[in-house]
Design an enzyme around this catalytic site. Structure first.
Site, PDB file in Angstrom:
ATOM      1  CE1 TYR A   1     -55.000 -27.813  19.054  1.00  0.00           C
ATOM      2  CE2 TYR A   1     -56.693 -26.114  19.223  1.00  0.00           C
ATOM      3  CZ  TYR A   1     -55.482 -26.643  19.616  1.00  0.00           C
ATOM      4  OH  TYR A   1     -54.750 -26.002  20.591  1.00  0.00           O
TER       5      TYR A   1
ATOM      6  CB  SER B   1     -57.695 -24.680  23.000  1.00  0.00           C
ATOM      7  OG  SER B   1     -58.028 -23.724  22.014  1.00  0.00           O
TER       8      SER B   1
END
Length: 252
Positions: free
Chosen positions: A155, A141
């Site tokens: 995350y 990501s």
């Protein structure tokens, strides 16, 4: 590699299901796995109806069951005779700010996104090393490039770990040119995981169909690292690494 087989881990929804549709459209055989077998069966039926020339195998997998990860990946190898490409995609989000009572949720994010990703990479690379060929595509990501606040803290940390993991494996394979390792850094792509996210916290969001099309195209190029989409995330990632933290907080 041509019209090879693609194993997608975490294929029952979101980016995994979207990539399965894109790979199927391009004529690839598919091995699809996730926890929700009913969704996998429905996706298999959809893709076989739309693309009758491809082969699709589905298997149930909870990526936090590490022994099962190895069994499923080896099972796909036996199904197809070899593995050409494995996409490490399974993940969860929606964490909590550290210190606000969300330890169990944040721990689950780290365990699912990072430790389970290690198991998936180990299982795939075991096969690729034995074959002396293959492509490992790891979905990280753009949040991996900096620490993020609030519910993104765990995350982003898990994805930073995933990016480092993939780079380390890629370093190991520099003398083995038939084994490729790619790190994909998606920006904000609309999926079930983030459909309720406030607009102000998800800048430059693109729809899932476009995102999966771009992500699949990037994987097929077999890059070392790629931001998806390239604009604005490639230049923005470069800037994010260098911005003062207070500026990052204002943006995200």
């Amino acid at each position: 590699m041509g019209n090879n087989n693609v194993i997608i881990i975490g294929a029952s929804s979101g980016l995994g299901a979207g990539m399965a549709r894109e790979f199927a459209r391009r004529g690839h055989d598919l091995g699809l796995c996730a926890r929700r077998l009913d969704r996998l069966d429905a996706l298999k039926a959809e893709l076989e109806a739309a693309h009758p020339g491809i082969r699709i195998v589905v298997r149930t997998l909870d990526v936090t069951d590490h022994a099962q990860v190895f069994a499923v990946v080896r099972g796909f190898r036996d199904d197809f005779g070899q593995l050409d490409r494995v996409v490490v995609n399974a993940g969860i989000g929606q964490g909590m700010p550290v210190g606000k009572g969300g330890f169990e949720r944040n721990k689950a994010i780290i365990e699912t996104n990072l430790i389970a990703a290690l198991a998936q990479c180990e299982a795939a690379m075991e096969v690729f090393r034995a074959q002396d060929r293959g492509h490992l595509a790891v979905i990280s990501s753009v949040s991996a490039v900096r620490g993020f606040r609030g519910g993104l803290t765990a995350y982003a940390a898990s994805k930073a770990g995933v990016s480092s993991l993939a780079e380390g494996i890629r370093a190991d394979m520099l003398r083995k040119p038939r084994i490729k390792v790619s790190t994909l850094l998606p920006g904000y792509i609309r999926t079930e995981m983030n459909e309720d996210a406030p607009a102000g916290h998800t800048p430059f969001m693109i729809d899932g169909e476009r995102g999966c099309r771009l992500l699949t195209a990037a994987i097929l190029r077999e890059p070392a690292v790629a931001c998806v989409p390239w604009w604005p995330w490639a230049p923005l990632s470069w800037l994010l690494k260098r911005m003062p933290l207070r500026w990052v907080v204002r943006l995200f």
